[in-house]
Motif scaffolding. Sequence first.
Motif, short mmCIF file in Angstrom:
data_model
loop_
_atom_site.label_atom_id
_atom_site.label_comp_id
_atom_site.label_asym_id
_atom_site.label_seq_id
_atom_site.Cartn_x
_atom_site.Cartn_y
_atom_site.Cartn_z
N PRO A 113 25.92 20.23 27.73
CA PRO A 113 27.24 19.69 28.08
C PRO A 113 28.16 20.82 28.53
O PRO A 113 28.45 21.75 27.77
CB PRO A 113 27.73 19.06 26.77
N ILE A 114 28.61 20.78 29.77
CA ILE A 114 29.39 21.86 30.35
C ILE A 114 30.87 21.72 29.98
O ILE A 114 31.44 20.63 30.03
CB ILE A 114 29.23 21.88 31.88
N LYS A 115 31.48 22.86 29.62
CA LYS A 115 32.90 22.87 29.25
C LYS A 115 33.72 23.49 30.38
O LYS A 115 33.41 24.57 30.87
CB LYS A 115 33.09 23.70 27.97
N LEU A 116 34.77 22.78 30.77
CA LEU A 116 35.66 23.27 31.83
C LEU A 116 37.08 23.38 31.30
O LEU A 116 37.54 22.55 30.52
CB LEU A 116 35.65 22.31 33.03
N ASN A 117 37.78 24.43 31.75
CA ASN A 117 39.20 24.61 31.41
C ASN A 117 39.91 25.26 32.59
O ASN A 117 39.32 26.05 33.34
CB ASN A 117 39.37 25.51 30.18
N TYR A 118 41.18 24.90 32.76
CA TYR A 118 41.98 25.61 33.76
C TYR A 118 42.14 27.05 33.30
O TYR A 118 42.41 27.33 32.13
CB TYR A 118 43.35 24.96 33.91
N ALA A 119 41.97 28.00 34.24
CA ALA A 119 42.07 29.42 33.90
C ALA A 119 42.81 30.17 35.00
O ALA A 119 42.19 30.85 35.83
CB ALA A 119 40.67 30.01 33.68
N PRO A 120 44.14 30.08 35.05
CA PRO A 120 44.89 30.80 36.09
C PRO A 120 44.70 32.31 35.94
O PRO A 120 44.64 32.83 34.82
CB PRO A 120 46.33 30.39 35.84
N PRO A 121 44.53 33.04 37.05
CA PRO A 121 44.34 34.50 36.95
C PRO A 121 45.56 35.19 36.33
O PRO A 121 46.69 34.74 36.48
CB PRO A 121 44.12 34.92 38.41
N ARG A 122 45.27 36.30 35.62
CA ARG A 122 46.36 37.06 34.99
C ARG A 122 47.13 37.87 36.05
O ARG A 122 46.64 38.08 37.15
CB ARG A 122 45.79 38.01 33.93
N ASP A 123 48.29 38.30 35.68
CA ASP A 123 49.09 39.13 36.58
C ASP A 123 48.32 40.40 36.95
O ASP A 123 47.68 41.01 36.09
CB ASP A 123 50.43 39.50 35.93
N LEU A 124 48.42 40.80 38.19
CA LEU A 124 47.78 42.00 38.74
C LEU A 124 46.26 41.92 38.74
O LEU A 124 45.58 42.92 39.04
CB LEU A 124 48.23 43.26 37.95
N GLU A 125 45.69 40.79 38.38
CA GLU A 125 44.22 40.64 38.43
C GLU A 125 43.77 40.45 39.87
O GLU A 125 44.39 39.69 40.63
CB GLU A 125 43.77 39.45 37.57
N ASP A 126 42.72 41.16 40.25
CA ASP A 126 42.18 41.07 41.60
C ASP A 126 41.36 39.78 41.73
O ASP A 126 40.14 39.76 41.48
CB ASP A 126 41.32 42.30 41.91
N TRP A 127 42.04 38.72 42.10
CA TRP A 127 41.38 37.41 42.20
C TRP A 127 41.97 36.61 43.38
O TRP A 127 43.18 36.64 43.55
CB TRP A 127 41.57 36.62 40.89
N PRO A 128 41.12 35.97 44.17
CA PRO A 128 39.65 35.92 44.07
C PRO A 128 39.01 37.23 44.52
O PRO A 128 39.63 38.00 45.26
CB PRO A 128 39.28 34.78 45.03
N PRO A 129 37.78 37.50 44.06
CA PRO A 129 37.10 38.76 44.40
C PRO A 129 36.74 38.82 45.88
O PRO A 129 36.73 37.80 46.58
CB PRO A 129 35.84 38.73 43.52
N LYS A 130 36.44 40.03 46.35
CA LYS A 130 36.09 40.21 47.76
C LYS A 130 34.75 39.56 48.09
O LYS A 130 34.56 39.01 49.16
CB LYS A 130 36.07 41.70 48.10
N SER A 131 33.79 39.65 47.15
CA SER A 131 32.48 39.03 47.36
C SER A 131 32.49 37.60 46.83
O SER A 131 33.23 37.29 45.90
CB SER A 131 31.38 39.84 46.64
N ARG A 132 31.67 36.78 47.41
CA ARG A 132 31.63 35.38 46.98
C ARG A 132 31.13 35.24 45.55
O ARG A 132 31.67 34.46 44.77
CB ARG A 132 30.71 34.57 47.92
N VAL A 133 30.10 36.03 45.18
CA VAL A 133 29.53 35.96 43.83
C VAL A 133 29.47 37.37 43.25
O VAL A 133 28.93 38.28 43.87
CB VAL A 133 28.11 35.34 43.84
N ILE A 134 30.04 37.56 42.06
CA ILE A 134 29.98 38.85 41.38
C ILE A 134 29.58 38.62 39.93
O ILE A 134 29.65 37.51 39.39
CB ILE A 134 31.32 39.61 41.44
N THR A 135 29.16 39.73 39.29
CA THR A 135 28.82 39.68 37.87
C THR A 135 29.71 40.66 37.14
O THR A 135 29.87 41.81 37.57
CB THR A 135 27.34 40.07 37.66
N GLY A 136 30.33 40.21 36.05
CA GLY A 136 31.22 41.08 35.27
C GLY A 136 30.43 42.18 34.57
O GLY A 136 29.21 42.13 34.44
#
Length: 324
Positions: free
Chosen positions: A198-221
């Motif tokens: 069962p997948i869990k979803l939540n709204y997650a607005p980016p934090r201040d000064l966070e580089d989002w969305p990333p330059k690449s379509r898919v990245i790994t932290g």
Amino acid sequence: KQFKEAVKQLEKDERVSLSSDGELKLSKSERKSADDEPTEKKKKSKKEKKEKKEKKSKKSKKRKDTASSGDEKESKKQKKQDETPEEEDDDDDVEEANGDEENNNEEAEAQNDDPADKNKPCKNNPQGITRLFIGNLPFAITETTLNDFLNGSITHLKWITDKETGKFYGSAFAELRNSKDAAKCMQEINGTQLMGRPIKLNYAPPRDLEDWPPKSRVITGGKVANAGGQAGGKGIKAMSVKPEGCCKLFIGNLSYEIDDEGITKFFMTVDAEIKAVRWLFHQDSGDFKGVGYVDFWNTDACEKAATLNGKNLLGRPIRIDWAE
């Protein structure tokens, strides 16, 4: 007696005569009347035929007159239609022009999709958030599978992994096309099953000064980047692309204590029933290599089993991959 009386009456009226031999004969006047009767019938018959012929002729003439009148009306009607084709063509042109105008308006509306509307507040998403946190993901998840699950609305994806080891945590951040897509996913997809979880979803607005969305379509932290679109890192080796209709898995990093019963119970934890298992051994020494192949009854069971990639089995994180 009655016959005799009738004969006597006829003799009295001079219509018949009775001879001495008892022979009954018609009188001359009666014979003449009888001879004239067929002639009268013939005359009458000729008269009736003539009258019928005249009636038939009148009916035929009437039909011709009616047909002529109908042709005249049809001719007038056709003439009237011939006089107004341009008006009808003009109406068709107007309708066609209106249809083209509507299509052009729709195309223009699609082309003029204002980027400012991306974060526009909408129903069930009053802040206009377009980034979602996605949790409880299976370790075998891929970017393609997750994007299909979210109605093809992902524009950017970040797998969440351990900063030091790169081990996949089973969660991710996804940037969606717009706030409406995010709201729809929250409303319709949150809590539904993906590969047995069962997948869990939540709204997650980016934090201040966070580089989002990333330059690449898919990245790994973390320190390890994974360009293949597959969740995971150093802690869990990324699985290869699944062959179509695959019902077989490679299993590695197994404990030397593993057996048929142990591996069967392990996969039954996700309702993946095994059809057959084959262990691999060294040709020279005959020692167990710690790897093997498992066949399942269908591709659905195989997918469920793949979600156990990286799970501990007898103290070891099992390594799973698709097999031909």
